[in-house]
Design an enzyme around this catalytic site. Sequence first.
Site, PDB file in Angstrom:
ATOM      1  N   GLU A 104      -7.737  19.432 -41.391  1.00 52.16           N
ATOM      2  CA  GLU A 104      -8.244  19.962 -40.126  1.00 52.16           C
ATOM      3  C   GLU A 104      -8.956  18.855 -39.361  1.00 52.16           C
ATOM      4  O   GLU A 104      -9.642  18.021 -39.976  1.00 52.16           O
ATOM      5  CB  GLU A 104      -9.222  21.113 -40.377  1.00 52.16           C
ATOM      6  CG  GLU A 104      -8.637  22.280 -41.137  1.00 52.16           C
ATOM      7  CD  GLU A 104      -9.677  23.285 -41.593  1.00 52.16           C
ATOM      8  OE1 GLU A 104      -9.304  24.265 -42.270  1.00 52.16           O
ATOM      9  OE2 GLU A 104     -10.879  23.085 -41.281  1.00 52.16           O
ATOM     10  N   LYS A 148     -11.870  16.999 -37.614  1.00 51.05           N
ATOM     11  CA  LYS A 148     -13.328  17.118 -37.711  1.00 51.05           C
ATOM     12  C   LYS A 148     -13.906  17.045 -36.305  1.00 51.05           C
ATOM     13  O   LYS A 148     -14.076  15.968 -35.740  1.00 51.05           O
ATOM     14  CB  LYS A 148     -13.917  16.028 -38.601  1.00 51.05           C
ATOM     15  CG  LYS A 148     -15.402  16.237 -38.882  1.00 51.05           C
ATOM     16  CD  LYS A 148     -15.973  15.150 -39.759  1.00 51.05           C
ATOM     17  CE  LYS A 148     -17.401  15.487 -40.157  1.00 51.05           C
ATOM     18  NZ  LYS A 148     -18.265  15.736 -38.966  1.00 51.05           N
ATOM     19  N   PHE A 208     -12.470  28.035 -38.247  1.00 50.81           N
ATOM     20  CA  PHE A 208     -11.583  27.420 -39.234  1.00 50.81           C
ATOM     21  C   PHE A 208     -11.623  28.106 -40.594  1.00 50.81           C
ATOM     22  O   PHE A 208     -10.875  27.742 -41.490  1.00 50.81           O
ATOM     23  CB  PHE A 208     -11.890  25.924 -39.399  1.00 50.81           C
ATOM     24  CG  PHE A 208     -13.327  25.584 -39.689  1.00 50.81           C
ATOM     25  CD1 PHE A 208     -13.924  25.908 -40.898  1.00 50.81           C
ATOM     26  CD2 PHE A 208     -14.088  24.906 -38.746  1.00 50.81           C
ATOM     27  CE1 PHE A 208     -15.232  25.575 -41.175  1.00 50.81           C
ATOM     28  CE2 PHE A 208     -15.404  24.567 -39.012  1.00 50.81           C
ATOM     29  CZ  PHE A 208     -15.988  24.902 -40.226  1.00 50.81           C
ATOM     30  N   ARG A 264     -20.211  21.317 -52.142  1.00 56.21           N
ATOM     31  CA  ARG A 264     -19.478  20.275 -51.409  1.00 56.21           C
ATOM     32  C   ARG A 264     -18.064  20.173 -51.990  1.00 56.21           C
ATOM     33  O   ARG A 264     -17.698  19.186 -52.608  1.00 56.21           O
ATOM     34  CB  ARG A 264     -20.228  18.942 -51.488  1.00 56.21           C
ATOM     35  CG  ARG A 264     -21.537  18.953 -50.723  1.00 56.21           C
ATOM     36  CD  ARG A 264     -22.161  17.578 -50.593  1.00 56.21           C
ATOM     37  NE  ARG A 264     -23.374  17.623 -49.794  1.00 56.21           N
ATOM     38  CZ  ARG A 264     -23.412  17.536 -48.456  1.00 56.21           C
ATOM     39  NH1 ARG A 264     -22.285  17.379 -47.786  1.00 56.21           N
ATOM     40  NH2 ARG A 264     -24.554  17.590 -47.804  1.00 56.21           N
TER      41      ARG A 264
END
Length: 346
Positions: free
Chosen positions: A41, A43, A133, A209
């Site tokens: 995707e 950023k 998203f 993360r």
Amino acid sequence: MAMPSDQREHARTRLRTPIEPMLATSVDSFPPGRPGTWAFEPKLDGFRALAIIDSDRGVHVQSRRGARLNETFPEVTWAAFEHLPAGSVLDGEIVRWSPSGRLDFSSLHRRNVAGHRRAAALARVEPVHFAAFDLLRLCGRDVTGLPLSERRALLETLFASIPAAGVLALGMQTLDEAEARAWFDSLHTVGVEGLVIKPARSTYDGGARGWLKLKRRASADAVVGGFVGSPRRPSGLLLGRYDAGRFRMVGRTTQLSAQAAAEVAPLLTPAHDGHPWPATLPPGWVSSPYGQREPLDYTRVRPDLVVEILIDTATDAGRHRHPVRYLRPRTDVDPAHVVAQPDAMV
């Protein structure tokens, strides 16, 4: 969108806020993997936000750190109320496209510091978009345990009924690495920072993360105007460039390694008189850590050392919003020739 009967009772409860979003770890290259392993995707350079719609259709637009953004971005709040189903949570980025076609972070900052009345006025002249998203909840159903590929399919189905030209937009995504590399090589010209790369089969784990971020970077020169730390072991450099003869602060470096500190320390000469920067930097100085509220004490130096740095696309009027990485000294470059650069990184 109809809600299954076994979810109705669950959907009647209010969604708890703040919700902790999933995060990304920086990488320097595309990760290995077979086709379809990764979803890519762009950023976007904006404000990370969650759009939360309760079962009673109350809307809460939340920042990454849990702050309320309803009054700061009222057009996002109203669009979420009008188009998103009750009991839903979307993850995305609030962005502003300037008339020139570039992402305009400075307009988002103006909104963030404006009062509620002024923010509403800015919404009319500098409208923003919410680029979604990911999907965490839909019509009262928690979908964070589904693979990203399935969450994406649900998100695309949801957006099929939302006007394409409105405030809400479906974020771009591809499983094709070749297409992602083309985005990486071209979209920086409009201010896109790089790529967010996600395992296609990953669940949504708030606070973890589990994603990757690959930023497009380039080298540039800057002049050292000060440092933090000790003269023998500076821990970071404060940087400037000349703009119409004025020495402007443009950013700071990340923490220097021991080798880098030893390399630059002998090249720094303390300034005594005539330095254009204040002796103490106020809160909110260029590239200051998010939320910093205390002034910064530092040592001013004569602006006669040029260093090469590694930068990303996140700039605002020639200033680097993120700390930059020190690469090496450039003793062969005249500081007077290091001038302010346009925001576009070529």
